[in-house]
Design an enzyme around this catalytic site. Sequence first.
Site, mmCIF file in Angstrom:
data_model
loop_
_atom_site.group_PDB
_atom_site.id
_atom_site.type_symbol
_atom_site.label_atom_id
_atom_site.label_comp_id
_atom_site.label_asym_id
_atom_site.label_seq_id
_atom_site.Cartn_x
_atom_site.Cartn_y
_atom_site.Cartn_z
ATOM 1 N N GLU A 1 33.765 46.380 42.565
ATOM 2 C CA GLU A 1 34.757 45.311 42.741
ATOM 3 C C GLU A 1 35.960 45.446 42.239
ATOM 4 O OE1 GLU A 1 36.846 41.452 42.863
ATOM 5 O OE2 GLU A 1 36.170 42.857 41.149
ATOM 6 N N HIS B 1 29.292 41.031 40.747
ATOM 7 C CA HIS B 1 29.731 42.698 40.451
ATOM 8 C C HIS B 1 29.677 42.860 39.040
ATOM 9 C CE1 HIS B 1 33.848 42.134 38.526
ATOM 10 N NE2 HIS B 1 33.973 41.045 39.322
ATOM 11 N N ASP C 1 30.306 45.903 37.537
ATOM 12 C CA ASP C 1 31.539 46.746 36.870
ATOM 13 C C ASP C 1 32.522 45.966 36.243
ATOM 14 O OD1 ASP C 1 32.542 45.672 39.610
ATOM 15 O OD2 ASP C 1 33.832 47.485 39.706
HETATM 16 N N1 BES Z 1 37.219 37.885 39.261
HETATM 17 C C1 BES Z 1 38.209 38.484 39.902
HETATM 18 C C2 BES Z 1 39.135 37.690 40.931
HETATM 19 C C3 BES Z 1 39.561 36.429 40.453
HETATM 20 C C4 BES Z 1 39.746 35.956 39.252
HETATM 21 C C5 BES Z 1 39.412 35.579 41.398
HETATM 22 C C6 BES Z 1 40.323 34.785 38.772
HETATM 23 C C7 BES Z 1 40.050 34.137 41.055
HETATM 24 C C8 BES Z 1 40.253 33.728 39.889
HETATM 25 C C9 BES Z 1 38.027 40.011 40.317
HETATM 26 O O1 BES Z 1 37.190 40.671 39.676
HETATM 27 C C10 BES Z 1 39.032 40.744 40.324
HETATM 28 O O2 BES Z 1 39.865 40.905 39.206
HETATM 29 N N2 BES Z 1 39.370 41.157 41.370
HETATM 30 C C11 BES Z 1 40.506 42.378 41.421
HETATM 31 C C12 BES Z 1 40.346 42.767 42.930
HETATM 32 C C13 BES Z 1 41.139 43.944 43.062
HETATM 33 C C14 BES Z 1 41.020 45.083 42.275
HETATM 34 C C15 BES Z 1 40.671 44.610 44.625
HETATM 35 C C16 BES Z 1 41.909 41.637 41.481
HETATM 36 O O3 BES Z 1 42.133 40.363 41.765
HETATM 37 O O4 BES Z 1 42.726 42.227 40.954
HETATM 38 MN MN MN Z 2 35.528 39.456 39.142
HETATM 39 MN MN MN Z 3 38.059 41.435 37.854
#
Ligand code: BES
Ligand code: MN
Ligand code: MN
Length: 462
Positions: free
Chosen positions: A160, A92, A94
């Site tokens: 994302e 992603h 963003d």
């Molecule tokens: N990369 C992260 C998710 C992540 C971080 C997974 C560390 C495992 C370890 C992702 O960009 C993220 O921050 N996702 C959001 C998703 C939500 C906004 C739907 C999250 O987890 O808050």
């Molecule tokens: Mn991420």
């Molecule tokens: Mn993130």
Amino acid sequence: MSSAAIDFARQNQPRFLEELKALLRIPSISTLPDHNADTRHAAEILAAEMKRIGLKNVRLIETTHGGQAGHPLVYGEWLHAVGKPTVLCYGHYDVQPPDPLDEWLTPPFEPTERNGNLYARGAVDDKGQMYMHLKALESLFESGKGKLPLNVRVILEGEEEVGGEGIAAFVREHPEELKADFALVSDTEMFAPDLPTLCVGLRGMIYTEIEVRGAKTDLHSGMYGGAAPNPFVALAQIIAGLKDREGKILIPGFYDDVEVPSAEEKAAWKRLPFDEEHYREKEVGSPVLTGEAGHSVLERTWARPTLDVHGMPGGFTGAGAKTVIPARATAKVSMRLVPGMTPKKSFAQYMSFVESLTPKGVTVEVRMIHSGDPIVVGTDNPYVTAAKGAMREVFGKETVFVRGGGSIPIVGDFERHLKIPTVMMGFGLPDDNLHAPNEKFHIANFYRGIESVIRMFERLGG
Ligand code: BES
Ligand code: MN
Ligand code: MN
């Protein structure tokens, strides 16, 4: 370990890093409408780069959700490795908003090298990690005289961080356009520095907003205080009722479908090099850790659901004092879900509990902003084997399997709609400050990530 592609990647490290910096200078903050043009600009830059390195059929795919235009997907492919597997590379472009700005040592959109790290919003989440895939592909194209060892599709999204509904709709409606044998996602962390890690599970989430309304308009708190309902107090009472002081969520039935990790998986977690005191002091920086009794920190952050409040917009928040009874109060409340739970059922349970907690004199509305399913991926497939083998070459160590507490909503959709496994091979570090001030990417991991992807693809094509 050596191959022409690895040699190319090593010789071009300084250029790769400069290109990443250029991408990081674009403030592609998906949640802020003022940055829509920046977000699109990032997509266009990436499409141009994908064309330049040799991907075919490169295009932006427009998205919509709830009738509104979203941020575009970027797609590209190279499908001429007859008889070889097809990978779907996902990332992603963003990023999260950079605030609080005054806590950054250098500005979030002026990427800066310090102590072997590159500091910028999006450095590790996910521009830097997404860019590793493109630089691995460039190295393979260059050393392979325009050919890749396997078939590749690349799909990048710009939503994302705001729930990923645009890509979810595309995957649902056009699964054949993303047909692949497996997906590769680099958007997670390593468990410890130098410890190659595959992430095999993510939590799902429901992100909601509670709005409480009291009087028909804002009121003078001296003239009406004592008679008029205060929506902030009502909201505080509702929120306080959602969880007990030990960290247990009180929504009836909320834990009913929680799947307990296997004894084997829990035993493997116990063997991980985890120092709870270091985590408390250096990573979290709080006097104690909170959460459900009877579950370890790794269990609490990987395999137990949570409920958190992110902010309570409304009322008077300026400097100084204003004596007002606000007419409305809102709270941003999210829950992380674990395997067994579904956003639909959990949301219904939560909504009716919030209604039951609402005191007299106010009305409440609960809205779902976005949601995503929890996921656990299998490890018994040739793609995981190739990833482990590649990282053994690059890091000289065996891979550990972990789960992540965060969410990447599309991973569940890859499994459900494309019916393919996902390999989550990430190179972030626990102290990379994702979503926080001074986000960074350890530069050595940027290079090791590129080399791991190269070797993984060479193994799968060989
Ligand atoms: N990369 C992260 C998710 C992540 C971080 C997974 C560390 C495992 C370890 C992702 O960009 C993220 O921050 N996702 C959001 C998703 C939500 C906004 C739907 C999250 O987890 O808050
Ligand atoms: Mn991420
Ligand atoms: Mn993130």
